[in-house]
Write a protein that holds these residues in place. Structure first.
Motif, mmCIF file in Angstrom:
data_model
loop_
_atom_site.group_PDB
_atom_site.id
_atom_site.type_symbol
_atom_site.label_atom_id
_atom_site.label_comp_id
_atom_site.label_asym_id
_atom_site.label_seq_id
_atom_site.Cartn_x
_atom_site.Cartn_y
_atom_site.Cartn_z
ATOM 1 N N VAL A 136 0.839 -1.205 0.000
ATOM 2 C CA VAL A 136 0.000 0.000 0.000
ATOM 3 C C VAL A 136 0.872 1.252 0.000
ATOM 4 N N ASP A 137 1.900 1.265 0.820
ATOM 5 C CA ASP A 137 2.805 2.420 0.851
ATOM 6 C C ASP A 137 3.466 2.627 -0.513
ATOM 7 N N ALA A 138 3.875 1.526 -1.124
ATOM 8 C CA ALA A 138 4.515 1.626 -2.437
ATOM 9 C C ALA A 138 3.532 2.090 -3.505
ATOM 10 N N LEU A 139 2.291 1.620 -3.422
ATOM 11 C CA LEU A 139 1.287 2.032 -4.399
ATOM 12 C C LEU A 139 0.953 3.514 -4.275
ATOM 13 N N LYS A 140 0.948 4.033 -3.064
ATOM 14 C CA LYS A 140 0.710 5.461 -2.897
ATOM 15 C C LYS A 140 1.769 6.270 -3.640
ATOM 16 N N ALA A 141 3.011 5.800 -3.581
ATOM 17 C CA ALA A 141 4.077 6.487 -4.307
ATOM 18 C C ALA A 141 3.924 6.293 -5.813
ATOM 19 N N ALA A 142 3.706 5.049 -6.225
ATOM 20 C CA ALA A 142 3.686 4.742 -7.659
ATOM 21 C C ALA A 142 2.489 5.349 -8.380
ATOM 22 N N LEU A 143 1.379 5.548 -7.672
ATOM 23 C CA LEU A 143 0.184 6.124 -8.283
ATOM 24 C C LEU A 143 0.085 7.637 -8.066
ATOM 25 N N GLY A 144 1.083 8.217 -7.427
ATOM 26 C CA GLY A 144 1.087 9.640 -7.121
ATOM 27 C C GLY A 144 1.439 10.503 -8.312
ATOM 28 N N PRO A 145 1.721 11.773 -8.061
ATOM 29 C CA PRO A 145 1.897 12.737 -9.153
ATOM 30 C C PRO A 145 3.119 12.493 -10.041
ATOM 31 N N SER A 146 4.196 11.938 -9.477
ATOM 32 C CA SER A 146 5.432 11.830 -10.249
ATOM 33 C C SER A 146 5.491 10.562 -11.074
ATOM 34 N N GLN A 147 5.854 10.701 -12.352
ATOM 35 C CA GLN A 147 6.034 9.497 -13.169
ATOM 36 C C GLN A 147 7.308 8.756 -12.778
ATOM 37 N N TYR A 148 8.243 9.452 -12.132
ATOM 38 C CA TYR A 148 9.455 8.824 -11.604
ATOM 39 C C TYR A 148 9.291 8.664 -10.094
ATOM 40 N N ALA A 149 8.427 7.765 -9.714
ATOM 41 C CA ALA A 149 8.139 7.582 -8.293
ATOM 42 C C ALA A 149 9.330 6.955 -7.582
ATOM 43 N N GLU A 150 9.455 7.273 -6.305
ATOM 44 C CA GLU A 150 10.529 6.710 -5.498
ATOM 45 C C GLU A 150 9.947 6.057 -4.258
ATOM 46 N N PHE A 151 10.473 4.864 -3.962
ATOM 47 C CA PHE A 151 10.043 4.154 -2.770
ATOM 48 C C PHE A 151 11.167 3.238 -2.305
#
Length: 304
Positions: A140-155
């Motif tokens: 869930v934490d990773a999905l929040k990052a990956a589905l967020g505003p940045s196309q280059y998400a970081e987790f």
């Protein structure tokens, strides 16, 4: 409402669903869209072991494929995975699938996630069943990052880490699609409270919900999470009107105003949305029940 046909456990599926197919799914989805239902939902199981086949059935449509198919035939109704067993897949795969669905549907995705309960599914896919709760938390934490505003998400987590990797198309919903957490165990309630944008309880009776909701809110406040959340409930099975056939003693039936009065109790508990299911003997009767509910019951429900 949870869609018929796409999941056919003998526990809840009607007998006519066994002979139904895509055209029936399409008709129900279009009716829900037209009649003002908030969302249509689809379940998730990759494979059912023999030991559970009689109890669970073996028909479980893939939620991404199903909701994508129905997205093209609807305009406003939200599309809910209820629930995706997100820990079975790497979060970047889940993000790619559901971000695409959100983009294709014009921002109508609600990503419902749950821990899962079928051990053989986890073993076949190489995921540790005993650690599924911890895996889902991190997912869930990773999905929040990956589905967020940045196309280059970081987790960076214990199991998953990614950076410098672009995923597009991005979701249409900003800042990201909501994530609702399903389940009623203490761990699921805590997960929803701390990490979720919404809670989807599973199988709780009415008298159990107030304490669960109070616990949820207390945990959320203690965690310092100030964002609002959508609290859901699955109602009793419904039949609008007096049936001419046996619908089961636990079915909430009768005059529309009486059903509306009964369902208003959920709002008084602090529930924001209810998921309904109707008894039916064929697609036509189901569509008739949906029509009757939308026209005669829904107007009597208090807006939250």
């Amino acid at each position: 409402m949870q869609l018929p046909v796409q999941s056919q456990s003998p526990i809840f599926a009607e007998s006519w669903e066994a002979g139904a197919g895509p055209e029936d799914l399409l008709a129900v989805a279009r009716a829900a869209d037209r009649l003002g239902f908030a969302y249509i939902a689809s379940c998730d199981h990759v494979a059912i072991p023999r030991r559970l086949a009689d109890a669970m059935g073996t028909v479980w449509y893939d939620p991404v494929a199903t909701l994508s198919y129905l997205a093209a035939a609807t305009e406003r109704v939200l599309l809910l995975s209820h629930v995706a067993v997100a820990g079975l897949r790497h979060p970047l795969i889940t993000a790619k699938q559901y971000a695409t669905l959100d983009r294709l549907s014009g921002g109508r995705l609600v990503l419902g996630v749950g821990a899962g309960h079928v051990q053989e599914e986890f073993e076949a896919l190489g995921v540790e069943f005993g650690a599924r709760g911890a895996v889902l938390d991190e997912t869930v934490d990773a999905l929040k990052a990956a589905l967020g505003p940045s196309q280059y998400a970081e987790f960076g987590g214990e199991r998953f880490a990614f950076s410098g990797l672009a995923q597009s198309p991005r979701p249409a919903r900003t800042p990201r699609p909501p994530i609702w957490v399903g389940g009623s165990s203490p761990a699921a309630v805590r997960r929803a409270a701390v990490r979720g944008d919404g809670w989807l309880p599973q199988g709780d009776r009415r008298d159990q919900l107030p304490a669960k909701i109070a616990k949820l809110r207390g945990l959320r406040e203690a965690a310092g999470v100030a964002d609002p959340m959508a609290i859901g409930a699955i109602t009793e099975v419904l039949y609008v009107g007096e049936p001419s056939w046996e619908v089961g003693r636990r079915t909430l039936r009768g005059k529309p105003e009486a059903i509306a009065e009964s369902l208003r109790a959920y709002g008084a508990m602090g529930v924001h949305q209810i998921q309904v299911r109707f008894r039916s003997r064929d697609r036509s009767e189901l569509l008739g029940q949906m029509e009757a509910f939308a026209a005669e019951v829904a107007p009597g429900l208090d807006a939250v």
